[in-house]
Structure formats: C-alpha cells, structure tokens
Design an enzyme around this catalytic site. Structure first.
Site, PDB file in Angstrom:
ATOM      1  CG  HIS A 155      26.022  14.196 -17.543  1.00 44.31           C
ATOM      2  ND1 HIS A 155      26.542  13.309 -18.577  1.00 44.31           N
ATOM      3  CD2 HIS A 155      24.649  14.315 -18.056  1.00 44.31           C
ATOM      4  CE1 HIS A 155      25.747  13.049 -19.473  1.00 44.31           C
ATOM      5  NE2 HIS A 155      24.659  13.701 -19.360  1.00 44.31           N
ATOM      6  CG  ASP A 181      19.062  21.484 -22.851  1.00 44.10           C
ATOM      7  OD1 ASP A 181      19.737  21.241 -22.306  1.00 44.10           O
ATOM      8  OD2 ASP A 181      18.850  21.251 -24.132  1.00 44.10           O
ATOM      9  N   GLY A 226      22.422  13.679 -27.536  1.00 49.53           N
ATOM     10  CA  GLY A 226      21.474  13.065 -28.318  1.00 49.53           C
ATOM     11  C   GLY A 226      21.209  11.701 -28.479  1.00 49.53           C
ATOM     12  CD  GLU A 268      21.208   7.732 -21.100  1.00 49.33           C
ATOM     13  OE1 GLU A 268      20.136   8.064 -20.376  1.00 49.33           O
ATOM     14  OE2 GLU A 268      21.618   8.518 -22.130  1.00 49.33           O
ATOM     15  CG  ASP A 327      20.677  13.266 -17.870  1.00 45.04           C
ATOM     16  OD1 ASP A 327      21.470  14.003 -18.565  1.00 45.04           O
ATOM     17  OD2 ASP A 327      20.010  12.446 -18.476  1.00 45.04           O
TER      18      ASP A 327
END
Length: 379
Positions: A23, A27, A189, A219, A312
C-alpha cells in the site's frame, strides 16, 4: 529523518531488511525537489518553492486528524503529474527510492482518472507509469540490485468513473507479469458517504474477469465500510482496515488475563486471512488511531490477523517502509522474527501468481537470514 530512527531494538538497521510494500500511493511519494522542478515546467503554483520547506508543508498539512484534510494535499502532487514525462519520471524515482530503502516488492497504486487535465488518455497515463517503473527497475539492476514493482489502478469513490477504470484495469491486467504492469484494482478517496456498494458494477466486472481487488475500508469509516468492501466488492485485502478492531471486545478475567471476543465480521477477516494493509504513521495523521501505543496493530497481530506494514504516502507522512518497521518494533518490542512474519504475510497477499510469491518468500527468508548471521557468529 535521523540515522537512529532506523535502528531496531536489537541494533539492526531496518533498511537492511528485505521488505514487501502493498500500500504505497504513487502520488503520495514524490521527491519535494522533483515537485518544485515539475511545477516550474508547467507554471503550477506551489505553497513553498524550497524543497525542504515544501516537505515540511506536506507533513504539517497532513497532520490534520482528518482523512478529508489529509487528502487535500494531493491537489499539489497530482497537479504536477499531468504529462507523460512527469509520470514517467515520478514512477522511475519511486522505484529507485523504494529499492534504496530495502523494498524488494511493491505495488504502486494511483488513480489514472486524476491525470488527464493536460490531454493524456487513460492508456497513455498507464503506459507512462509502466515505462517509468521499468526504467527504475533497470536502474537498480544495473547497480546489481533487485526489485519488482507493479501498478494497482484506483477508482475514486467520490467520482463517477469506477466502471471505466475497472474496464481499464481488466484490459491492462494481461500485463501484470511485465515489470510495471497492472496487477489489480482499488477504490480510494474519502470513505464516509461513499461506500463500495455504490460501485458494485465495477467490482462485479473485475470478479467476472478474475482481476484481484483491494479496497480502502475501515480507516475513516467503520465496520459497515469493511463489510461492504468484503461483500459488495469482493475485496481480497483491506486498505488500512484497522477499524476491524471495533468488532473485538476485550474482557478482563481475574486469573487468566484478558480475553478477546471477536464478532462475526472480525472472525471472517481473521479466519479467511484477509490481509490488512496497515500504515501506522498515516493512521495517526488522519485520526484513525490516537497514538502509536494505542494503535490496534499489535492487538490484531497478537490475535492472529494477517497484518502487513505499509507507508501509504511517504511524502505526506515523511516516512519509509523501514521507518514504519522501526517505529513498530521500538513501540511493541518486536524482534526480527516478527518483522519477517509481516513480510511473509504481505508476500502471501501480493497480487502475484503463487509461484512468484514463493520465490519472493525465499528472497525474504534469505535476506533476513543474512542479517541474523552476524548475531549468530557472535554467540
């Protein structure tokens, strides 16, 4: 980052360990200096033009306690990722940076739909990232190193292109064994108000075409988000997934310590070995966990859940895979066997053929054995 930040309780440098990263957002891992250069090329306004100050801005802006605020920083990184040249460069640099940190396998996820403002097509964007990853792998191999990196394509849950991105993923999935090829589908998102069930057709299509799926769930949103990811999306892994701890009740027993009672959903996630793609530092920034000491990672690990350690967004969290391992090891007193188990868990959950996972597991075992040998020689 200081050198001592990477040191484990037994004195080992975490960067020396082979790591598997499931993960990591493309970007969310740009070099600040690259952002500054790319922004100048396209006249994109930045909050800071000094790379060090820009890195600080990302970190402080992401330390918001809110997933929505955390995600707002991506308008800057995505803003400079709108050309073939930019995507190719950023993908290549990501591979080089991951390899320097000891990562041997990574799945870089990103949302092609967010990179079309300067005229790229979806396929052109995916091609550019594939080319950049391949260039990065070539760079590492030319120096005698080794790394494997694939793409995970994300659809944005607040958008309306999930069917299109699922079709793109299925079309490109034939390349999943090519360096930088597409290996799976993700939904990313803001969680709250955008359940996986709203994108059921995209997930159904991936299932019909036997394309593996992971979903950001558990999350910012709770058990309903996880249940929808499993039942409506058919997710094989959960992006973060730490709110599964909400389905665990701890009871103190006088003579036998603490007893954990798992609900049906937690039992399913544990028993089916659904991998949790946990990113501890990011979870603290978004408010998903109040502190590292209170993070459910250790509880889930001790109860036998399939936990994996992830970054992340390396830029926003000012982190690396090695730093995440070191922070966990120092907080929960993990030894090399524990850290190796996290890599084996990630390896088993990787979107790769079983034969490739077995070879990757051998590479991990050999790497950890090489780190252990100096200790054994001193005995």
């Amino acid at each position: 980052m200081n050198e001592e930040d990477f040191i484990l309780p037994d004195g080992v440098d975490a960067r020396a360990l082979p790591k598997v990263l499931l993960h990591d957002h493309l970007d969310g891992g740009l070099r600040p200096s690259t952002i500054v250069e790319l922004a100048a090329d396209v006249d994109f306004e930045l909050p800071e033009t000094d790379p060090e100050l820009l890195a600080k801005w990302f970190r402080e802006s992401a330390d918001s306690g809110s997933l929505t605020s955390y995600l707002s920083t991506f308008s800057v990184t995505v803003g400079v990722m709108q050309t073939v040249q930019a995507l190719r460069r950023i993908a290549r640099e990501a591979v080089v940076d991951l390899a320097a940190d000891g990562v041997v396998y990574a799945e870089l996820r990103w949302a092609p739909e967010q990179h079309l403002s300067r005229g790229l097509t979806l396929d052109e964007a995916v091609d550019a990232v594939e080319q950049g990853i391949a260039q990065g792998i070539d760079d590492i191999e030319s120096r005698g190193g080794w790394i494997r990196v694939q793409q995970l394509l994300c659809a944005m849950r607040q958008g309306h292109r999930s069917d299109e991105i699922a079709e793109l993923t299925v079309t490109r999935y034939d390349s999943h064994l090519v360096p930088g090829g597409v290996c799976g589908f993700d939904l990313a998102g803001p969680e709250a108000g955008f359940p996986p069930s709203a994108h059921a057709e995209a997930f159904d299509y991936c299932a019909e075409e036997f394309v593996p799926v992971t979903v950001h769930a558990g999350e910012a949103a709770g058990l309903d988000s996880i249940e929808s990811a499993l039942l409506d999306a058919g997710a094989l892994r959960l992006g973060h997934g730490i709110r599964i701890a909400d389905d665990i009740e701890l009871h103190d027993e006088d003579d036998e310590g603490t007893f954990a009672q798992l609900g049906e959903l937690a039992e399913w996630v544990k028993n089916r070995r659904v991998a949790l793609e946990i990113a501890p530092t990011s979870n603290l920034q978004t408010g998903a966990a109040p502190s590292l000491a209170a993070h459910p990672f250790n509880l889930l690990y001790e109860l036998g859940f399939t936990v994996t350690v992830n970054t992340d967004n390396r830029l926003m969290s000012s982190t690396t895979a090695s730093l995440e391992l070191a922070r966990l090891a120092n907080e929960f007193d993990y030894d090399l066997d524990d850290l190796e188990q996290f890599q084996f868990a990630a390896c088993e959950a990787a979107f790769l053929p079983v034969e490739d996972r077995e070879r990757l597991a051998d590479r991990i075992a050999d790497g950890f054995d090489a780190v252990r040998q100096p200790d054994e020689a001193r005995r």
